[in-house]
Design an enzyme around this catalytic site. Structure first.
Site, mmCIF file in Angstrom:
data_model
loop_
_atom_site.group_PDB
_atom_site.id
_atom_site.type_symbol
_atom_site.label_atom_id
_atom_site.label_comp_id
_atom_site.label_asym_id
_atom_site.label_seq_id
_atom_site.Cartn_x
_atom_site.Cartn_y
_atom_site.Cartn_z
ATOM 1 N N TYR A 146 0.842 -1.208 0.000
ATOM 2 C CA TYR A 146 0.000 0.000 0.000
ATOM 3 C C TYR A 146 0.877 1.259 0.000
ATOM 4 O O TYR A 146 0.696 2.143 -0.847
ATOM 5 C CB TYR A 146 -0.905 -0.028 1.228
ATOM 6 C CG TYR A 146 -1.946 1.064 1.251
ATOM 7 C CD1 TYR A 146 -3.057 1.010 0.417
ATOM 8 C CD2 TYR A 146 -1.828 2.146 2.124
ATOM 9 C CE1 TYR A 146 -4.018 2.018 0.442
ATOM 10 C CE2 TYR A 146 -2.788 3.146 2.153
ATOM 11 C CZ TYR A 146 -3.877 3.075 1.313
ATOM 12 O OH TYR A 146 -4.825 4.074 1.345
ATOM 13 N N ASP A 147 1.835 1.304 0.934
ATOM 14 C CA ASP A 147 2.661 2.512 1.067
ATOM 15 C C ASP A 147 3.474 2.782 -0.206
ATOM 16 O O ASP A 147 3.467 3.883 -0.751
ATOM 17 C CB ASP A 147 3.640 2.373 2.240
ATOM 18 C CG ASP A 147 2.951 2.100 3.562
ATOM 19 O OD1 ASP A 147 1.730 1.887 3.563
ATOM 20 O OD2 ASP A 147 3.642 2.083 4.603
ATOM 21 N N ASN A 175 -6.187 9.474 8.211
ATOM 22 C CA ASN A 175 -7.290 8.595 8.664
ATOM 23 C C ASN A 175 -8.635 9.322 8.625
ATOM 24 O O ASN A 175 -8.782 10.382 9.232
ATOM 25 C CB ASN A 175 -7.036 8.109 10.088
ATOM 26 C CG ASN A 175 -5.838 7.182 10.164
ATOM 27 O OD1 ASN A 175 -4.710 7.631 9.960
ATOM 28 N ND2 ASN A 175 -6.056 5.917 10.431
ATOM 29 N N ARG A 187 -10.752 -1.742 10.137
ATOM 30 C CA ARG A 187 -10.101 -0.516 10.620
ATOM 31 C C ARG A 187 -10.607 -0.153 12.004
ATOM 32 O O ARG A 187 -11.650 -0.615 12.464
ATOM 33 C CB ARG A 187 -10.316 0.622 9.625
ATOM 34 C CG ARG A 187 -9.248 0.550 8.556
ATOM 35 C CD ARG A 187 -9.337 1.661 7.580
ATOM 36 N NE ARG A 187 -10.452 1.474 6.683
ATOM 37 C CZ ARG A 187 -10.708 2.287 5.668
ATOM 38 N NH1 ARG A 187 -9.949 3.322 5.452
ATOM 39 N NH2 ARG A 187 -11.727 2.060 4.879
ATOM 40 N N VAL A 188 -9.841 0.723 12.646
ATOM 41 C CA VAL A 188 -10.036 0.877 14.079
ATOM 42 C C VAL A 188 -11.401 1.476 14.452
ATOM 43 O O VAL A 188 -12.056 0.988 15.382
ATOM 44 C CB VAL A 188 -8.857 1.672 14.702
ATOM 45 C CG1 VAL A 188 -8.851 3.134 14.270
ATOM 46 C CG2 VAL A 188 -8.861 1.552 16.196
ATOM 47 N N GLY A 208 -1.824 0.521 22.711
ATOM 48 C CA GLY A 208 -2.814 1.548 22.365
ATOM 49 C C GLY A 208 -2.264 2.959 22.508
ATOM 50 O O GLY A 208 -3.020 3.923 22.545
HETATM 51 N N1 UDP Z 1 -6.111 -0.847 15.782
HETATM 52 C C1 UDP Z 1 -6.448 -1.354 17.041
HETATM 53 N N2 UDP Z 1 -7.506 -2.218 17.127
HETATM 54 C C2 UDP Z 1 -8.241 -2.596 16.048
HETATM 55 C C3 UDP Z 1 -7.910 -2.069 14.779
HETATM 56 C C4 UDP Z 1 -6.833 -1.207 14.679
HETATM 57 O O1 UDP Z 1 -5.820 -1.043 18.061
HETATM 58 O O2 UDP Z 1 -9.202 -3.379 16.217
HETATM 59 C C5 UDP Z 1 -4.989 0.110 15.688
HETATM 60 C C6 UDP Z 1 -3.980 -0.221 14.613
HETATM 61 O O3 UDP Z 1 -2.984 -1.099 15.123
HETATM 62 C C7 UDP Z 1 -3.426 1.156 14.285
HETATM 63 C C8 UDP Z 1 -4.611 2.084 14.498
HETATM 64 O O4 UDP Z 1 -5.539 1.361 15.305
HETATM 65 O O5 UDP Z 1 -2.408 1.513 15.184
HETATM 66 C C9 UDP Z 1 -5.303 2.517 13.218
HETATM 67 O O6 UDP Z 1 -5.565 1.363 12.474
HETATM 68 P P1 UDP Z 1 -6.364 1.388 11.098
HETATM 69 O O7 UDP Z 1 -6.332 -0.002 10.555
HETATM 70 O O8 UDP Z 1 -7.710 1.996 11.293
HETATM 71 O O9 UDP Z 1 -5.582 2.387 10.139
HETATM 72 P P2 UDP Z 1 -4.022 2.661 9.813
HETATM 73 O O10 UDP Z 1 -3.153 1.754 10.652
HETATM 74 O O11 UDP Z 1 -3.878 2.393 8.370
HETATM 75 O O12 UDP Z 1 -3.824 4.079 10.191
#
Ligand code: UDP
Length: 309
Positions: A146-147, A175, A187-188, A208
């Site tokens: 992706y990156d 985000n 996604r989170v 977290g």
């Molecule tokens: N994340 C989390 N729990 C989840 C899903 C994601 O703690 O159930 C964390 C993930 O490790 C990341 C952040 O939330 O640090 C954002 O994740 P996301 O997949 O939404 O987007 P991206 O990593 O691409 O910014």
């Protein structure tokens, strides 16, 4: 009335953009192969006389009979578990798919905008991240498809601009969340809300303490439509500088929903960026844009949406 093609028009951002551009009085051609998106996202507009849906994979060349004024290139899976499920497809979408759309823009003399990403900064060593920061990306990790895919897409955009005089625009999207996100996409924001609504534990990856800066979809749409109209062809960050930890996001959602869900800690995925915060000085200056929707307002709307799907 413009004719605007949206590649990835059934996805989260794409479907919201289809709605916005139709409401603004344009004709919209939506291209999507439904790899990570849903036809339900466009069900309210599918019969609109100014809307046309074409099920097509942009890895194959596109033949469109009508004229096209503008192209938004949003076609690429964006959720880490989904883009990592077929990394070669993700790379093809960003390289071959991007070239096919740029060739279409050339053929139609259309202006074209790329949805690039904050991911091109990788694991950032500076915060906030300005557009001039060249990034710190792993070329061989699980996020690389992706990156690096988005990095080559940016390069293609600049080279088509320089070599073929194409009117290109590049937005680096941080985000983003809101209605039409797929609740299962991993996604989170969607994971946490879905877990809360089902009285399940909230899965926090790592401790977290990693940060993200979440922007509401309407702010993003304002930013990208302004960028499309502007004369600026270098990359522009569009995001909300309100940076929070993932644990803070979880706590905020618990408060908003009066949830009794507990946290459960899971391993942090490889190459998960520790921080992310957009420097939006450039967008403020050249687009007169800044985000307007605060996190609580945006999350409330997203919770309502996810309750009803
Ligand atoms: N994340 C989390 N729990 C989840 C899903 C994601 O703690 O159930 C964390 C993930 O490790 C990341 C952040 O939330 O640090 C954002 O994740 P996301 O997949 O939404 O987007 P991206 O990593 O691409 O910014």
């Amino acid at each position: 009335m413009k004719t605007i093609l949206i590649a990835g028009g059934c996805g989260f951002i794409g479907s919201n953009l289809c709605n916005r551009l139709l409401n603004d009085g344009n004709k919209v051609i939506c291209i999507d192969n439904l790899f990570s998106s849903k036809i339900e996202n466009i069900k309210s507009i599918i019969n609109n006389e100014n809307f046309r849906f074409i099920n097509h994979n942009i890895i194959e060349p596109l033949q469109i009979d009508s004229n096209i004024d503008e192209i938004y290139h949003l076609a690429c899976p964006a959720s880490p578990p989904i883009y990592q499920s077929d990394p070669i497809y993700t790379l093809k979408t960003n390289f071959i798919g991007t070239m096919n759309l740029l060739d279409l823009a050339k053929e139609k003399s259309a202006r074209i905008l790329l949805a690039s990403t904050s991911e091109i900064y990788g694991e950032p060593q500076v915060s906030p991240q300005p557009e001039s920061y060249k990034g710190n990306v792993n070329t061989i990790g699980i996020r690389s498809c992706y990156d690096e895919g988005k990095r080559i897409a940016e390069t293609l955009f600049m080279d088509y601009h320089n070599q073929h005089n194409i009117e290109t625009r590049i937005v680096r999207i941080f985000n983003t969340y809101g209605p039409n996100m797929n609740k299962d996409d991993g996604r989170v924001v969607t994971n946490f809300i879905d877990q809360i609504l089902n009285n399940e534990s909230i899965t926090i990856y790592g401790e977290g303490l990693q940060t993200r800066s979440f922007q509401y979809i309407d702010d993003l749409l304002n930013g990208i439509t302004k960028l499309m109209k502007s004369d600026y062809f270098y990359p522009v960050n569009i995001g909300n500088p309100n940076e929070i930890t993932i644990k803070q996001l979880a706590s905020t959602l618990i408060k908003l929903t009066n949830s009794k869900s507990k946290f459960i800690y899971k391993p942090l995925p490889a190459d998960d960026p520790t921080n992310r915060n957009p420097d939006i000085t450039l967008a403020k200056k050249i687009l007169n844009w800044e985000p307007r929707v605060d996190l609580i307002t945006g999350l409330k709307k997203t919770i309502e949406y996810l309750k009803n799907v």
